[in-house]
Design a protein around this motif. Structure first.
Motif, PDB file in Angstrom:
ATOM      1  N   GLY A  69      19.916  33.259  34.957  1.00 20.98           N
ATOM      2  CA  GLY A  69      19.337  34.223  34.039  1.00 20.98           C
ATOM      3  C   GLY A  69      18.962  35.568  34.627  1.00 20.98           C
ATOM      4  N   ILE A  70      17.714  35.706  35.032  1.00 21.56           N
ATOM      5  CA  ILE A  70      17.179  36.973  35.500  1.00 21.56           C
ATOM      6  C   ILE A  70      17.921  37.512  36.719  1.00 21.56           C
ATOM      7  CG2 ILE A  70      15.426  35.943  37.010  1.00 21.56           C
ATOM      8  CD1 ILE A  70      13.491  38.164  35.932  1.00 21.56           C
ATOM      9  N   GLU A  71      18.603  36.651  37.457  1.00 22.81           N
ATOM     10  CA  GLU A  71      19.410  37.109  38.582  1.00 22.81           C
ATOM     11  C   GLU A  71      20.635  37.890  38.118  1.00 22.81           C
ATOM     12  OE1 GLU A  71      20.111  33.855  41.337  1.00 22.81           O
ATOM     13  OE2 GLU A  71      18.125  33.011  40.926  1.00 22.81           O
ATOM     14  N   GLY A  72      20.855  37.905  36.813  1.00 20.88           N
ATOM     15  CA  GLY A  72      21.979  38.633  36.242  1.00 20.88           C
ATOM     16  C   GLY A  72      21.874  40.141  36.390  1.00 20.88           C
ATOM     17  N   TYR A  73      20.679  40.674  36.601  1.00 22.98           N
ATOM     18  CA  TYR A  73      20.582  42.111  36.859  1.00 22.98           C
ATOM     19  C   TYR A  73      21.448  42.494  38.046  1.00 22.98           C
ATOM     20  CZ  TYR A  73      16.697  42.606  33.587  1.00 22.98           C
ATOM     21  OH  TYR A  73      15.929  42.643  32.447  1.00 22.98           O
ATOM     22  N   CYS A  74      21.410  41.684  39.078  1.00 22.14           N
ATOM     23  CA  CYS A  74      22.220  41.927  40.272  1.00 22.14           C
ATOM     24  C   CYS A  74      23.688  41.603  40.019  1.00 22.14           C
ATOM     25  CB  CYS A  74      21.679  41.087  41.428  1.00 22.14           C
ATOM     26  SG  CYS A  74      22.640  41.211  42.954  1.00 22.14           S
ATOM     27  N   GLY A  75      23.967  40.405  39.535  1.00 24.43           N
ATOM     28  CA  GLY A  75      25.350  39.976  39.356  1.00 24.43           C
ATOM     29  C   GLY A  75      26.110  40.833  38.371  1.00 24.43           C
ATOM     30  N   SER A  76      25.451  41.237  37.285  1.00 22.99           N
ATOM     31  CA  SER A  76      26.103  42.120  36.319  1.00 22.99           C
ATOM     32  C   SER A  76      26.420  43.462  36.958  1.00 22.99           C
ATOM     33  CB  SER A  76      25.206  42.308  35.095  1.00 22.99           C
ATOM     34  OG  SER A  76      25.785  43.203  34.169  1.00 22.99           O
ATOM     35  N   GLY A  77      25.516  43.959  37.806  1.00 20.48           N
ATOM     36  CA  GLY A  77      25.776  45.211  38.499  1.00 20.48           C
ATOM     37  C   GLY A  77      27.005  45.128  39.386  1.00 20.48           C
ATOM     38  N   VAL A  78      27.161  44.010  40.074  1.00 21.18           N
ATOM     39  CA  VAL A  78      28.354  43.798  40.912  1.00 21.18           C
ATOM     40  C   VAL A  78      29.615  43.813  40.049  1.00 21.18           C
ATOM     41  CG1 VAL A  78      29.561  42.083  42.320  1.00 21.18           C
ATOM     42  CG2 VAL A  78      27.140  42.564  42.743  1.00 21.18           C
ATOM     43  N   GLN A  79      29.568  43.113  38.925  1.00 19.05           N
ATOM     44  CA  GLN A  79      30.728  43.066  38.035  1.00 19.05           C
ATOM     45  C   GLN A  79      31.051  44.440  37.464  1.00 19.05           C
ATOM     46  OE1 GLN A  79      29.047  39.956  35.512  1.00 19.05           O
ATOM     47  NE2 GLN A  79      30.664  38.558  36.134  1.00 19.05           N
ATOM     48  N   MET A  80      30.015  45.162  37.056  1.00 19.19           N
ATOM     49  CA  MET A  80      30.242  46.477  36.467  1.00 19.19           C
ATOM     50  C   MET A  80      30.881  47.437  37.469  1.00 19.19           C
ATOM     51  SD  MET A  80      29.632  46.454  33.369  1.00 19.19           S
ATOM     52  CE  MET A  80      30.105  48.177  33.418  1.00 19.19           C
ATOM     53  N   TYR A  81      30.401  47.413  38.696  1.00 15.89           N
ATOM     54  CA  TYR A  81      30.982  48.310  39.694  1.00 15.89           C
ATOM     55  C   TYR A  81      32.439  47.939  39.931  1.00 15.89           C
ATOM     56  CZ  TYR A  81      31.376  51.398  43.683  1.00 15.89           C
ATOM     57  OH  TYR A  81      31.773  52.422  44.510  1.00 15.89           O
ATOM     58  N   ALA A  82      32.738  46.647  40.013  1.00 22.54           N
ATOM     59  CA  ALA A  82      34.112  46.204  40.242  1.00 22.54           C
ATOM     60  C   ALA A  82      35.037  46.636  39.100  1.00 22.54           C
ATOM     61  CB  ALA A  82      34.149  44.682  40.412  1.00 22.54           C
ATOM     62  N   LEU A  83      34.551  46.536  37.872  1.00 19.65           N
ATOM     63  CA  LEU A  83      35.375  46.887  36.718  1.00 19.65           C
ATOM     64  C   LEU A  83      35.732  48.369  36.682  1.00 19.65           C
ATOM     65  CD1 LEU A  83      33.556  44.732  34.029  1.00 19.65           C
ATOM     66  CD2 LEU A  83      35.936  44.447  34.751  1.00 19.65           C
ATOM     67  N   ARG A  84      34.935  49.200  37.351  1.00 18.40           N
ATOM     68  CA  ARG A  84      35.183  50.649  37.378  1.00 18.40           C
ATOM     69  C   ARG A  84      35.776  51.124  38.704  1.00 18.40           C
ATOM     70  NH1 ARG A  84      29.091  51.689  35.108  1.00 18.40           N
ATOM     71  NH2 ARG A  84      29.493  51.376  32.868  1.00 18.40           N
ATOM     72  N   ASP A  85      36.068  50.187  39.582  1.00 21.55           N
ATOM     73  CA  ASP A  85      36.526  50.503  40.937  1.00 21.55           C
ATOM     74  C   ASP A  85      38.053  50.451  40.971  1.00 21.55           C
ATOM     75  OD1 ASP A  85      37.134  50.583  43.650  1.00 21.55           O
ATOM     76  OD2 ASP A  85      35.593  49.150  44.238  1.00 21.55           O
ATOM     77  N   ALA A  86      38.699  51.618  40.877  1.00 23.21           N
ATOM     78  CA  ALA A  86      40.157  51.664  40.788  1.00 23.21           C
ATOM     79  C   ALA A  86      40.819  51.051  42.014  1.00 23.21           C
ATOM     80  CB  ALA A  86      40.618  53.114  40.612  1.00 23.21           C
ATOM     81  N   GLU A  87      40.252  51.270  43.192  1.00 25.53           N
ATOM     82  CA  GLU A  87      40.850  50.711  44.408  1.00 25.53           C
ATOM     83  C   GLU A  87      40.807  49.188  44.386  1.00 25.53           C
ATOM     84  OE1 GLU A  87      40.493  50.962  49.308  1.00 25.53           O
ATOM     85  OE2 GLU A  87      39.016  51.975  48.037  1.00 25.53           O
ATOM     86  N   TRP A  88      39.675  48.636  43.931  1.00 25.47           N
ATOM     87  CA  TRP A  88      39.563  47.179  43.841  1.00 25.47           C
ATOM     88  C   TRP A  88      40.539  46.614  42.805  1.00 25.47           C
ATOM     89  CZ3 TRP A  88      39.204  42.447  44.933  1.00 25.47           C
ATOM     90  CH2 TRP A  88      39.009  41.477  43.940  1.00 25.47           C
ATOM     91  N   LEU A  89      40.595  47.216  41.637  1.00 25.61           N
ATOM     92  CA  LEU A  89      41.480  46.714  40.595  1.00 25.61           C
ATOM     93  C   LEU A  89      42.933  46.725  41.066  1.00 25.61           C
ATOM     94  CD1 LEU A  89      39.896  48.489  37.489  1.00 25.61           C
ATOM     95  CD2 LEU A  89      39.655  46.081  38.141  1.00 25.61           C
ATOM     96  N   ASP A  90      43.324  47.794  41.757  1.00 27.02           N
ATOM     97  CA  ASP A  90      44.692  47.883  42.275  1.00 27.02           C
ATOM     98  C   ASP A  90      44.938  46.844  43.353  1.00 27.02           C
ATOM     99  OD1 ASP A  90      47.303  49.389  42.472  1.00 27.02           O
ATOM    100  OD2 ASP A  90      46.567  49.621  44.540  1.00 27.02           O
ATOM    101  N   LYS A  91      43.935  46.600  44.184  1.00 21.99           N
ATOM    102  CA  LYS A  91      44.064  45.610  45.259  1.00 21.99           C
ATOM    103  C   LYS A  91      44.388  44.234  44.685  1.00 21.99           C
ATOM    104  CE  LYS A  91      42.964  43.607  49.367  1.00 21.99           C
ATOM    105  NZ  LYS A  91      43.612  43.858  50.671  1.00 21.99           N
ATOM    106  N   ALA A  92      43.618  43.791  43.708  1.00 22.62           N
ATOM    107  CA  ALA A  92      43.826  42.465  43.127  1.00 22.62           C
ATOM    108  C   ALA A  92      45.145  42.386  42.371  1.00 22.62           C
ATOM    109  CB  ALA A  92      42.662  42.112  42.206  1.00 22.62           C
ATOM    110  N   ARG A  93      45.437  43.425  41.593  1.00 25.09           N
ATOM    111  CA  ARG A  93      46.671  43.403  40.808  1.00 25.09           C
ATOM    112  C   ARG A  93      47.898  43.408  41.696  1.00 25.09           C
ATOM    113  NH1 ARG A  93      44.281  48.046  36.680  1.00 25.09           N
ATOM    114  NH2 ARG A  93      43.024  46.628  35.381  1.00 25.09           N
ATOM    115  N   SER A  94      47.879  44.214  42.741  1.00 18.05           N
ATOM    116  CA  SER A  94      49.032  44.303  43.643  1.00 18.05           C
ATOM    117  C   SER A  94      49.288  42.983  44.371  1.00 18.05           C
ATOM    118  CB  SER A  94      48.820  45.422  44.669  1.00 18.05           C
ATOM    119  OG  SER A  94      48.697  46.673  44.027  1.00 18.05           O
ATOM    120  N   ALA A  95      48.207  42.214  44.595  1.00 15.61           N
ATOM    121  CA  ALA A  95      48.337  40.938  45.299  1.00 15.61           C
ATOM    122  C   ALA A  95      48.664  39.780  44.350  1.00 15.61           C
ATOM    123  CB  ALA A  95      47.047  40.639  46.052  1.00 15.61           C
ATOM    124  N   GLY A  96      48.757  40.062  43.061  1.00 16.45           N
ATOM    125  CA  GLY A  96      49.042  39.006  42.098  1.00 16.45           C
ATOM    126  C   GLY A  96      47.881  38.052  41.880  1.00 16.45           C
TER     127      GLY A  96
END
Length: 369
Positions: A69-96
């Motif tokens: 529950g309340i630990e979601g402030y942190c975990g959601s922040g991690v997810q949100m940053y990843a979703l907006r991180d073009a380098e990360w998104l490209d890294k995962a997609r390029s690796a299949g």
């Protein structure tokens, strides 16, 4: 405001809105599993699941938030940053590597500022076989009325009993007795439940749908509440005694010793041995996949302060007649125990999570054969 700070939210409702908008912007397939109850602001609650990658991908990475529950402030922040991180998104997609973002495993606890589900269950103690005798915790049985006394703050008798236990057995034994998980006191702390919770059942559906075709599944579940402030301990999550799985986790994530992977089974973790853990669901619902998992556990306050916040929260849950000022103080105590709102803390969270995500993709690739 920096991109890091923008990733974090002030409430569950804001966090969910950010998640829905970010996944739509990224063009990801989104499924929302509606919760049967509403949130503290009357808002809709849901376990929201976004997938980036093909349904038949061999390699799947799960990134989840708000198990507690309340630990979601942190975990959601991690997810949100990843979703907006073009380098990360490209890294995962390029690796299949397909990435499954599971936002708010326990949305009710996230919204209400509690660690437990609406059933007062610790979700990360709820994955046991309820057809079998449930795990015993004799030390908790002995201490229940001390852990959650009749009055708060605790009177001298409760404090003396707690200190006597710690003096005789040590702080680690106190932590283990409280946090291991218990199945006999439904109003107590770290209660594992007596049946699968809503979150347990919905998560299993998600795993069956998204994990049934994967040959490899990695899982990073983001937590807060243990360890030094801002440090992200990488805690191996897998079967006790599975040396090969532990070795794989360490090969992927230990950064040549710079970011060690700990284990609750060999005593190297800040966490005591626990029962009914989340990772059991992958072995049961996706048995065809090789699994590698960790809890990324970020420290906020010292462990005694965190446990006191949890004790106060459970006392308050049993005493809704408490004065408003005391209620507000306990809610704030909980928030401060599981979420540091400073920019420095948030920066540490994102940098360590981002490193772990990139390492995971590399690890999945290296073990593809």
């Amino acid at each position: 405001m920096s991109a890091v700070e923008q990733a974090f939210s002030r409430s569950y409702a804001q966090a969910r809105q950010q998640f829905l908008e970010a996944t739509a912007t990224a063009g990801m397939a989104l499924q929302s599993q509606p919760h049967p109850l509403t949130g503290v602001e009357g808002e809709a609650l849901a376990m929201d699941v976004a997938r980036d990658g093909a349904m038949d991908a061999d390699k799947l990475l799960i990134l989840s938030s708000a198990c507690h529950g309340i630990e979601g402030y942190c975990g959601s922040g991690v997810q949100m940053y990843a979703l907006r991180d073009a380098e990360w998104l490209d890294k995962a997609r390029s690796a299949g590597v397909a990435v499954l973002y599971v936002h708010a495993l326990n949305p009710h606890g996230f919204s209400y500022g509690r660690r437990v589900t609406q059933e007062n269950v610790d979700l990360n103690r709820n994955f046991v076989d309820f057809s079998q005798p449930l795990p015993a915790n004799a030390a908790y049985d002995q201490l229940h009325d001390v852990i959650i006394p009749a009055q708060w703050p605790p009177g001298p008798e409760a404090e003396q009993a707690m200190q006597a236990f710690i003096a005789a057995n040590g702080m680690k034994a106190w932590q283990a007795a409280v946090a291991q998980g218990q199945y006999r006191h439904p109003q107590g702390v770290f209660f594992g439940g007596q049946a699968p919770t809503w979150s347990n059942q919905i998560l299993r559906q998600v795993l069956r749908q998204h994990g049934s075709q994967a040959r490899q599944i990695a899982w990073i579940d983001v937590h807060t509440g243990l360890g030094p402030n801002g440090y992200g301990e990488r805690i191996f999550t897998g079967p006790p005694g599975d040396a090969a799985m532990l070795a794989r986790a360490r090969r992927w994530w230990d950064g040549a010793g710079a970011t060690p992977v700990t284990s609750i089974d060999d005593g190297s973790s800040s966490s005591p041995p626990l029962s009914g853990l989340l990772w059991n669901s992958v072995a049961q619902e996706c048995p065809q996949a090789a699994f590698t998992g960790m809890a990324l556990e970020y420290g906020v306050l010292p462990v005694h302060a965190t446990l006191d916040a949890l004790r106060a929260d459970h006392w308050l849950h049993q005493h809704p007649e408490a004065p408003e000022a005391q209620q507000a103080a306990i809610h704030q105590q909980m928030r401060e125990a599981f979420y540091d709102e400073s920019a420095a803390w948030k920066g540490q969270i994102i940098s360590q999570a981002r490193q772990a995500l990139f390492q995971t993709v590399d690890g999945l690739g290296s073990d593809a054969s």
